[in-house]
Design an enzyme around this catalytic site. Sequence first.
Site, mmCIF file in Angstrom:
data_model
loop_
_atom_site.group_PDB
_atom_site.id
_atom_site.type_symbol
_atom_site.label_atom_id
_atom_site.label_comp_id
_atom_site.label_asym_id
_atom_site.label_seq_id
_atom_site.Cartn_x
_atom_site.Cartn_y
_atom_site.Cartn_z
ATOM 1 N N SER A 167 0.839 -1.193 0.164
ATOM 2 C CA SER A 167 -0.020 0.118 -0.042
ATOM 3 C C SER A 167 0.708 1.149 -0.049
ATOM 4 O O SER A 167 1.754 1.525 -0.842
ATOM 5 C CB SER A 167 -0.940 0.161 1.134
ATOM 6 O OG SER A 167 -1.771 0.977 0.980
ATOM 7 N N ASP A 261 -9.432 -3.481 -6.047
ATOM 8 C CA ASP A 261 -8.622 -2.555 -5.412
ATOM 9 C C ASP A 261 -8.519 -1.220 -5.953
ATOM 10 O O ASP A 261 -8.489 -1.277 -7.342
ATOM 11 C CB ASP A 261 -7.090 -2.897 -5.074
ATOM 12 C CG ASP A 261 -6.448 -2.172 -4.261
ATOM 13 O OD1 ASP A 261 -6.275 -1.028 -4.258
ATOM 14 O OD2 ASP A 261 -5.432 -2.902 -3.442
ATOM 15 N N HIS A 291 -8.364 -3.957 -1.529
ATOM 16 C CA HIS A 291 -7.208 -3.755 -0.959
ATOM 17 C C HIS A 291 -6.966 -4.342 0.549
ATOM 18 O O HIS A 291 -7.751 -4.614 1.100
ATOM 19 C CB HIS A 291 -7.228 -2.253 -0.563
ATOM 20 C CG HIS A 291 -5.991 -1.512 -0.329
ATOM 21 N ND1 HIS A 291 -4.909 -1.472 -1.418
ATOM 22 C CD2 HIS A 291 -5.575 -0.936 0.731
ATOM 23 C CE1 HIS A 291 -3.930 -0.694 -0.812
ATOM 24 N NE2 HIS A 291 -4.231 -0.466 0.490
#
Length: 317
Positions: A167, A261, A291
Amino acid sequence: MAPQLDPEVAAGLAALAPTRREDPPALGDVAARRRNARRMVKGVSALLPQIPGVEVRHFDLPAADGATVPLHWYRSTALAAPGSAALYLHGGGMILGLGELGALYDTAARSYVAASGVPLLLVDYRIAPEHPHPTPVEDCYQALGWLVDNADALGVDPARIAVMGDSAGGGLAAAVCLLARDRAGPAIAAQVLAYPMLDDRTPEPDPALVPLLTWSHDDNRTGWAALLGGADPDVSPYAAPARAHDLSGLPPAYIDVGDLDLFYEQDVHFADRLAAAGVPTELHVHPGCPHAFEMLAPMAAVSVRVMADRVRRLRSL
């Protein structure tokens, strides 16, 4: 066909529902997002596995501005040191740190080390908005230099160091690779990027996708605004690596992302650009996955597969 969650991932998310708030925070509300993150981590902490055979040492990195950045060195006590290592950069949308997510990333670091034998240096870099760009990426780049400078003492071959992150940490890992190339800094053996946060240009919402997102459009806009501190048409590629015009000369790359995502398109595009620039690139797209799916539903078969792929790349260093 409307997008659908992987059934096992959906079951994992449902099990976490009591730890998550129904009403999302307002755009720009960093404090509420930090409270929610602490609440979620507190709720899942009892579910996190105990991982034996890994020890942690703690160090302090003197930053260029006089601050101190904590570093956490994870190594296996059960497997022989392979000589390689990875700089590990945590996620959190640029606004969540180890103060909120520490238990999750302690477990993640231990899991990678126990499975691969490769030691990791987890960096507690400073976060926005208290510390906007370039502080987070500079903390991470200086941590890379610290790892190289201390390689002998740590039993590491400085030519076999990867930069790894998920991330926001994946975006920072990509940015550290750009900095190392452009500053003729330490050589990096590989970049391992899990659903990296690469582009400050948040896409327009897709109504079919919005209900399935675990990192929303408002979350993303909040994180980037905190990091960048306002509108700027000339965003640095060291803040948002998708802005880089030249991706040549970068380390071999591994990228994975779910197709549910928010970062799916930017990550696939970045992988395509890396490959076009001559960078050896491995890309995995996991259908039905939002995600951070492997953290939110670690027992799902797809989560087991993605962790095995990342461990394989670590072992290959």
